[in-house]
Design a protein around this motif. Structure first.
Motif, PDB file in Angstrom:
ATOM      1  N   ARG A 169     128.837  80.538 -44.607  1.00  0.00           N
ATOM      2  CA  ARG A 169     127.749  80.485 -45.070  1.00  0.00           C
ATOM      3  C   ARG A 169     126.621  81.354 -44.696  1.00  0.00           C
ATOM      4  N   GLU A 170     127.436  82.577 -43.715  1.00  0.00           N
ATOM      5  CA  GLU A 170     127.102  83.901 -43.286  1.00  0.00           C
ATOM      6  C   GLU A 170     127.031  84.637 -44.790  1.00  0.00           C
ATOM      7  N   LEU A 171     127.868  84.723 -45.270  1.00  0.00           N
ATOM      8  CA  LEU A 171     128.502  85.809 -46.921  1.00  0.00           C
ATOM      9  C   LEU A 171     127.497  85.276 -47.753  1.00  0.00           C
ATOM     10  N   ALA A 172     127.421  83.850 -47.894  1.00  0.00           N
ATOM     11  CA  ALA A 172     126.748  82.850 -48.843  1.00  0.00           C
ATOM     12  C   ALA A 172     125.467  82.574 -48.305  1.00  0.00           C
ATOM     13  N   THR A 173     124.809  82.803 -47.738  1.00  0.00           N
ATOM     14  CA  THR A 173     123.672  82.959 -47.009  1.00  0.00           C
ATOM     15  C   THR A 173     122.842  84.655 -47.528  1.00  0.00           C
ATOM     16  N   GLY A 174     124.362  85.571 -47.070  1.00  0.00           N
ATOM     17  CA  GLY A 174     123.655  87.190 -47.395  1.00  0.00           C
ATOM     18  C   GLY A 174     123.656  87.592 -48.505  1.00  0.00           C
ATOM     19  N   ILE A 175     124.443  86.850 -49.628  1.00  0.00           N
ATOM     20  CA  ILE A 175     124.011  87.210 -51.108  1.00  0.00           C
ATOM     21  C   ILE A 175     122.788  85.911 -51.752  1.00  0.00           C
TER      22      ILE A 175
END
Ligand code: GDP
Ligand code: MN
Length: 370
Positions: free
Chosen positions: A151-157
């Protein structure tokens, strides 16, 4: 070991990562009667990146168009790699391109997940120009890659909410693939949004060679020619080229410079064999046998600079053979006098100078000496 895209995509499918259907072909005619829905994408299968920029990736709306692209791409050289196979895949209608990879961070002694909003571009370039578009998360080997990290990666990009579940699934599967197959790198670039869904449009996998013994089912490295296999079994390094002058030397540097000098005199090397340091009479005999087995060889150039390798050992191998082609020999170094004596006795003149010998070799192969 680097896998070809089609091999990496086979792995992706096995691990539940969505990719396009595709078929590998080696000739333009193979396009006829292929069971893939059009439009298709025609993709050069070479082990280098940036195929798209180099013209090795083309979209085609019809079989005729695909055939034209196949003709143009097969045989093309991309960063020194000749294209021998193509992947023909169902073309994706791409709306957005992201990047997702797991790789080994050797310094941190951990796997690291890397995601970027700039997909379809070399990640090194993104790191240089827009590092803020890259998000990284290290993975604890004991607890594995966690859903919250996805989730952190997905929101980060900046991935849209509706893709979060699919993204988490792909990331988890990609991590599982990396661990189970013991990969150093697994990369999806681009991870595309196509038809509203996430899709691995490209696939790159580098397997850890030191773990190969645990994976007997891994694909063979690269197809070897018969002569390459014979050379490997005889512990000789052998490279096949397409000229008509066979070349044997001792030591990689010497062999490389020999190729240059031969080329300078207008010669075309058929292959080259490095017998390495300390080659015995038997090694040399095996090298000559392999070098001359190649069809179309018209002359042989042997360039030996004796160090640990002894000229007399080498000469014994050369002197006893009745050869099917003329040879030029350059022999100098350890036990040179004895080596030359053995050759003279067999009626073979040995040059001291590598350039003179190369010139003679090229002449013997019937090439132009300039
Ligand atoms: P690479 O250049 O070696 O990294 O090869 P890729 O497979 O990543 O393809 C390069 C680029 O071609 C991608 O970033 C896409 O923009 C484009 N491309 C590749 N496959 C398709 C496809 O199926 N449909 C569309 N529209 N573009 C594609
Ligand atoms: Mn790519």
């Amino acid at each position: 070991m680097k896998l070809h895209e089609f091999q990496a995509k086979e792995l992706f499918s096995r691990y539940g990562i969505p990719t396009q259907r595709g078929i590998v072909i080696a000739r333009p005619e193979d396009i006829d009667g292929l069971d893939v829905p059009y439009p298709v994408v025609v993709k050069a299968q070479v082990l280098v990146g940036g195929r798209g920029k180099a013209g090795g990736i083309k979209l085609a709306k019809t079989p005729a168009e695909a055939k034209q692209h196949a003709q143009a791409i097969l045989g093309m050289s991309i960063k020194g790699e000749v294209v021998r196979r193509l992947l023909i895949a169902e073309a994706a209608e791409i709306q957005a391109e992201y990047y997702l990879a797991f790789t080994l961070d050797r310094q941190a002694r951990q796997m690291v997940a890397i995601a970027s909003a700039s997909g379809g571009i070399d990640i090194e370039e993104v790191a240089r120009t827009t590092p803020e578009r890259i998000v990284k998360r290290h993975v604890d080997a004991f607890i594995g890659f966690q859903p919250f990290q996805s989730r952190e990666l997905a929101t980060g990009i900046g991935l849209r909410e509706n893709h979060l579940t699919a993204f988490a699934g792909i990331a988890a599967n990609l991590y599982r693939l990396a661990v189970q197959e013991e990969a150093e790198l697994v990369e999806i670039n681009p991870l595309a949004v196509a038809d509203g869904k996430l899709l691995a449009v490209d696939a790159k996998v580098i397997l850890d060679d030191s773990a190969a013994f645990r994976h007997p089912d891994r694909p063979p490295t690269e197809e070897e020619t018969e002569l390459e296999r014979a050379a490997r079994q005889a512990d000789l390094s052998y490279v096949e080229l397409d000229g008509d002058l066979a070349i044997i030397g001792n030591g990689a540097g010497l062999v490389m410079s020999t190729l240059d000098v031969v080329a300078q005199f207008g010669g075309r090397p058929a292959n080259f064999l490095d017998v390495g340091g300390g080659a015995t009479t038997e090694n040399m005999a095996a090298a000559m046998e392999i070098a001359l087995r190649k069809p179309g060889v018209r002359a042989l150039y042997i360039n030996i600079f004796g160090g640990i390798t002894r000229c007399d050992d080498i000469a014994r191998a050369i002197a006893v053979r009745p050869l099917r082609v003329p040879i030029a020999v350059r022999l100098t170094g350890t036990n040179e006098a004895e080596g030359r004596r053995l050759l003279e006795a067999a009626g073979i003149h040995a040059f001291l100078d590598a350039e003179e010998a190369a010139r003679e070799a090229v002449r013997l192969a019937g090439e132009v000496v300039s």
